[in-house]
Design a protein around this motif. Sequence first.
Motif, PDB file in Angstrom:
ATOM      1  N   GLY A 138     -24.047  18.451  17.564  1.00 54.93           N
ATOM      2  CA  GLY A 138     -23.533  18.163  16.368  1.00 54.93           C
ATOM      3  C   GLY A 138     -22.338  19.457  15.637  1.00 54.93           C
ATOM      4  O   GLY A 138     -21.245  19.261  14.927  1.00 54.93           O
ATOM      5  N   VAL A 139     -22.773  20.632  16.007  1.00 51.99           N
ATOM      6  CA  VAL A 139     -21.849  21.761  15.972  1.00 51.99           C
ATOM      7  C   VAL A 139     -20.536  21.283  16.584  1.00 51.99           C
ATOM      8  O   VAL A 139     -19.320  21.738  16.010  1.00 51.99           O
ATOM      9  CB  VAL A 139     -22.323  22.986  16.140  1.00 51.99           C
ATOM     10  CG1 VAL A 139     -21.372  24.243  16.011  1.00 51.99           C
ATOM     11  CG2 VAL A 139     -23.919  23.255  15.183  1.00 51.99           C
ATOM     12  N   ALA A 140     -20.716  21.105  17.790  1.00 52.11           N
ATOM     13  CA  ALA A 140     -19.251  20.950  18.741  1.00 52.11           C
ATOM     14  C   ALA A 140     -18.299  19.775  17.978  1.00 52.11           C
ATOM     15  O   ALA A 140     -17.213  20.076  17.964  1.00 52.11           O
ATOM     16  CB  ALA A 140     -19.927  20.567  19.957  1.00 52.11           C
ATOM     17  N   HIS A 141     -19.104  18.642  17.548  1.00 53.28           N
ATOM     18  CA  HIS A 141     -18.330  17.581  17.006  1.00 53.28           C
ATOM     19  C   HIS A 141     -17.762  18.132  15.423  1.00 53.28           C
ATOM     20  O   HIS A 141     -16.551  17.837  15.265  1.00 53.28           O
ATOM     21  CB  HIS A 141     -19.220  16.390  16.568  1.00 53.28           C
ATOM     22  CG  HIS A 141     -19.627  15.610  18.022  1.00 53.28           C
ATOM     23  ND1 HIS A 141     -18.459  15.215  18.620  1.00 53.28           N
ATOM     24  CD2 HIS A 141     -20.704  15.179  18.582  1.00 53.28           C
ATOM     25  CE1 HIS A 141     -18.792  14.334  19.645  1.00 53.28           C
ATOM     26  NE2 HIS A 141     -20.091  14.470  19.585  1.00 53.28           N
ATOM     27  N   PHE A 142     -18.546  18.797  14.844  1.00 50.52           N
ATOM     28  CA  PHE A 142     -18.033  19.438  13.540  1.00 50.52           C
ATOM     29  C   PHE A 142     -16.856  20.199  13.753  1.00 50.52           C
ATOM     30  O   PHE A 142     -15.676  20.213  12.985  1.00 50.52           O
ATOM     31  CB  PHE A 142     -19.115  20.066  12.760  1.00 50.52           C
ATOM     32  CG  PHE A 142     -18.741  20.572  11.684  1.00 50.52           C
ATOM     33  CD1 PHE A 142     -19.257  19.885  10.415  1.00 50.52           C
ATOM     34  CD2 PHE A 142     -18.179  21.953  11.089  1.00 50.52           C
ATOM     35  CE1 PHE A 142     -18.815  20.253   8.924  1.00 50.52           C
ATOM     36  CE2 PHE A 142     -17.730  22.417   9.975  1.00 50.52           C
ATOM     37  CZ  PHE A 142     -18.301  21.437   8.780  1.00 50.52           C
ATOM     38  N   LYS A 143     -16.750  21.186  14.840  1.00 51.33           N
ATOM     39  CA  LYS A 143     -15.848  22.125  15.218  1.00 51.33           C
ATOM     40  C   LYS A 143     -14.475  21.137  15.428  1.00 51.33           C
ATOM     41  O   LYS A 143     -13.441  21.759  15.174  1.00 51.33           O
ATOM     42  CB  LYS A 143     -16.094  23.078  16.264  1.00 51.33           C
ATOM     43  CG  LYS A 143     -17.071  23.945  16.108  1.00 51.33           C
ATOM     44  CD  LYS A 143     -16.597  25.040  15.022  1.00 51.33           C
ATOM     45  CE  LYS A 143     -17.800  26.094  14.739  1.00 51.33           C
ATOM     46  NZ  LYS A 143     -17.482  27.343  13.864  1.00 51.33           N
ATOM     47  N   GLY A 144     -14.786  20.161  16.168  1.00 50.33           N
ATOM     48  CA  GLY A 144     -13.591  19.053  16.427  1.00 50.33           C
ATOM     49  C   GLY A 144     -13.353  18.328  15.475  1.00 50.33           C
ATOM     50  O   GLY A 144     -12.357  17.182  15.499  1.00 50.33           O
ATOM     51  N   GLU A 145     -13.845  18.547  14.192  1.00 48.18           N
ATOM     52  CA  GLU A 145     -13.560  17.630  13.006  1.00 48.18           C
ATOM     53  C   GLU A 145     -13.746  16.041  13.092  1.00 48.18           C
ATOM     54  O   GLU A 145     -13.274  15.209  12.372  1.00 48.18           O
ATOM     55  CB  GLU A 145     -12.136  17.791  12.484  1.00 48.18           C
ATOM     56  CG  GLU A 145     -11.700  19.186  11.968  1.00 48.18           C
ATOM     57  CD  GLU A 145     -10.354  19.366  11.705  1.00 48.18           C
ATOM     58  OE1 GLU A 145      -9.353  18.163  11.487  1.00 48.18           O
ATOM     59  OE2 GLU A 145      -9.872  20.468  11.480  1.00 48.18           O
ATOM     60  N   ARG A 146     -14.829  15.850  13.848  1.00 43.23           N
ATOM     61  CA  ARG A 146     -15.508  14.777  13.927  1.00 43.23           C
ATOM     62  C   ARG A 146     -16.834  14.624  13.216  1.00 43.23           C
ATOM     63  O   ARG A 146     -17.844  14.592  13.675  1.00 43.23           O
ATOM     64  CB  ARG A 146     -15.766  14.292  15.537  1.00 43.23           C
ATOM     65  CG  ARG A 146     -14.457  14.180  16.654  1.00 43.23           C
ATOM     66  CD  ARG A 146     -14.662  13.871  17.987  1.00 43.23           C
ATOM     67  NE  ARG A 146     -15.353  15.111  18.310  1.00 43.23           N
ATOM     68  CZ  ARG A 146     -14.870  16.221  18.970  1.00 43.23           C
ATOM     69  NH1 ARG A 146     -13.587  16.278  19.062  1.00 43.23           N
ATOM     70  NH2 ARG A 146     -15.549  17.057  19.365  1.00 43.23           N
ATOM     71  N   TYR A 147     -16.637  14.626  11.981  1.00 41.81           N
ATOM     72  CA  TYR A 147     -17.689  14.639  11.056  1.00 41.81           C
ATOM     73  C   TYR A 147     -18.701  13.437  11.071  1.00 41.81           C
ATOM     74  O   TYR A 147     -20.020  13.827  10.872  1.00 41.81           O
ATOM     75  CB  TYR A 147     -17.143  14.789   9.675  1.00 41.81           C
ATOM     76  CG  TYR A 147     -16.114  16.023   9.399  1.00 41.81           C
ATOM     77  CD1 TYR A 147     -16.723  17.298   9.579  1.00 41.81           C
ATOM     78  CD2 TYR A 147     -14.761  15.777   9.093  1.00 41.81           C
ATOM     79  CE1 TYR A 147     -15.821  18.267   9.671  1.00 41.81           C
ATOM     80  CE2 TYR A 147     -14.091  16.925   8.957  1.00 41.81           C
ATOM     81  CZ  TYR A 147     -14.290  18.050   9.228  1.00 41.81           C
ATOM     82  OH  TYR A 147     -13.538  19.134   9.098  1.00 41.81           O
ATOM     83  N   ALA A 148     -18.409  12.315  11.336  1.00 42.21           N
ATOM     84  CA  ALA A 148     -19.176  11.205  11.383  1.00 42.21           C
ATOM     85  C   ALA A 148     -20.076  11.381  12.387  1.00 42.21           C
ATOM     86  O   ALA A 148     -21.411  11.296  12.335  1.00 42.21           O
ATOM     87  CB  ALA A 148     -18.610   9.777  11.417  1.00 42.21           C
ATOM     88  N   GLU A 149     -19.578  11.788  13.883  1.00 46.07           N
ATOM     89  CA  GLU A 149     -20.251  12.068  15.017  1.00 46.07           C
ATOM     90  C   GLU A 149     -21.220  13.170  14.778  1.00 46.07           C
ATOM     91  O   GLU A 149     -22.422  13.148  15.055  1.00 46.07           O
ATOM     92  CB  GLU A 149     -19.526  12.170  16.349  1.00 46.07           C
ATOM     93  CG  GLU A 149     -18.711  10.963  16.764  1.00 46.07           C
ATOM     94  CD  GLU A 149     -17.227  10.824  16.114  1.00 46.07           C
ATOM     95  OE1 GLU A 149     -17.356  11.391  14.727  1.00 46.07           O
ATOM     96  OE2 GLU A 149     -16.413  10.330  16.305  1.00 46.07           O
ATOM     97  N   ALA A 150     -20.729  13.970  14.190  1.00 41.90           N
ATOM     98  CA  ALA A 150     -21.445  15.436  13.879  1.00 41.90           C
ATOM     99  C   ALA A 150     -22.694  15.076  12.896  1.00 41.90           C
ATOM    100  O   ALA A 150     -23.990  15.526  13.202  1.00 41.90           O
ATOM    101  CB  ALA A 150     -20.665  16.395  13.124  1.00 41.90           C
TER     102      ALA A 150
END
Length: 575
Positions: A502-514
């Motif tokens: 979740g943190v990795a997706h958040f860092k990549g601005e993929r908020y739905a996946e996060a």
Amino acid sequence: MIELKDCPKQFTTDQDKACSPVETVTRVKGLLAEKCAGVLAKTDRVDTGRLGIPVFVSECGPEARSIMPTRKQMGKGASPEQAEASALMELVERYSYFSFWGDESNFTEMTWTDAQAQWPGRTMDIRQVIRSVEEDISEKKAVRLMDLIQWRFHPALNVATGEEEFVPLDWFKKLNEFNGSSAGNTFEESISQGACELVERHVCAVVDRTRQVTPTIDPTSSDSPVLQKLVEKFERNNIKLILKDFTLGYPVPTIAAIAWDPKTFPVLSEIVFTAGTAATPEKAAIRAITEVAQLAGDFETSRVYEASGLPKFLELEQAKWLKEGDVVSLDSLPTIESDNILKELMALANGLKALGDTLYAVDTRHPDLMVTTNYNFVPGFDFRERTAHRSIGLFVGRMLAEDADFDEALEGLDVLEEVYPGGYFLPFFRGLLALRMGDPLYAASQFEEAEPLQPANAERALSAFYQAYALSQVEDWENTLDPLGRAIALDQECKEFYNLRGVAHFKGERYAEAAEDFLASLDIDSGSPHDLANLGLCHKFMGNREQALDYLRAALDMDPSLDYAQKHYEELMES
């Protein structure tokens, strides 16, 4: 030294105690207020009343929170008085346990060979260490491995013989964590309870791994009025309850209980699977059923419990094997019943000895409080969360990688390589050591090397996760996704895997996946304020203001110290 004495039972309604639960609550609350202010904040009843089976929590005060990782402890019983006493003693047990381990004066640090010289004829036999991991290894090699660590030796009572032995206590803590800690009104009561919980965890681990067919117990076969009333509470609410005999030939009976509500599952309730062990079949069944109530949230509150001794089933099909087996009466199970708790304890200890198992008990009473608490262990006993692929080298290597000085750790790992040439755990421990020494890229390469060598999915998943974690330390977030995907594919029950992805997706601005990953983490552990806060941030950046506020508020209610959550909450409130 622990001195065991006759301990007549003074209370036997739903649990066997040396005094009534009302007396326990009054005495222990008084001692906490007088001797250890700040340990207990309050006790509170938390069940909804639907089942009519009381559940209490004890809330930690600031003094306890500074020592313990938990904030609340739950207690069970067929009566409100027993449930409150259970929750209160759970707090005392854990507070005393963590205080005991935090006091270095309780231990003498030395190697195995030095301890043999210090206390000749009074130290634990090395064969008990070998038995604790069920390894085929020579005594000479075992001693060589144990000499790689300075152990924290402490005296323990061999309950069956009555003799005191000096044991490397942190070895058993590393193996068992806090399984086996107990509290009671007397040593006899506390050790009996701790020993029963050890048996419970062990037989549950065996049944869970083998999925063997065991007898089904007829819940109407007992004339115990307390047990009958508990069963009726489930029937009255149309909640399905199955009782299973998990005793497996041990001297005390273990009864597993699985329960679900067809009306509220899976939206408002879960399948609850747990067990209880006691001196008699009736008391074992009562412990199991009240434990179901403790975990279930009355089958109507959407409560998510964390699995421990037995797995959590998400679908009824997973529990199909539990419906098999001959139906037996409750009195077909063994009993060690006596009106004296000491006699029950000795029957249990001697029964274990006859099977080749040794029960040990350590006095962990807090020096100010002096309410009876113990740490108990049986070398060779298992529990579900422990790896099936264990060895002395596995646990010694972990301690070297996590705690030893760098040069000492390197030399120790070289010795492990000699004893276990090509050992599957060696690259993993070199990775852990590299992480601790500040070289995450080398660590990542070691974890990558370790992954295909591991003997089972859980270990492969952990290697993949640590590879991702090492990469996260240099903020190479995109390259964490592949190993995290492998980790989750291998083990869907570890919240940390979802959290890091979740943190990795958040860092990549993929908020739905996060958000999906933080939700998955919360499905495993609903009590994580960080996951709630992270989920709130995802919804903030997706433009879902109300949902973001809800999650951030829930996180702050759990942990008001989350400054980043407070900052974003205030920004949303001002927008």
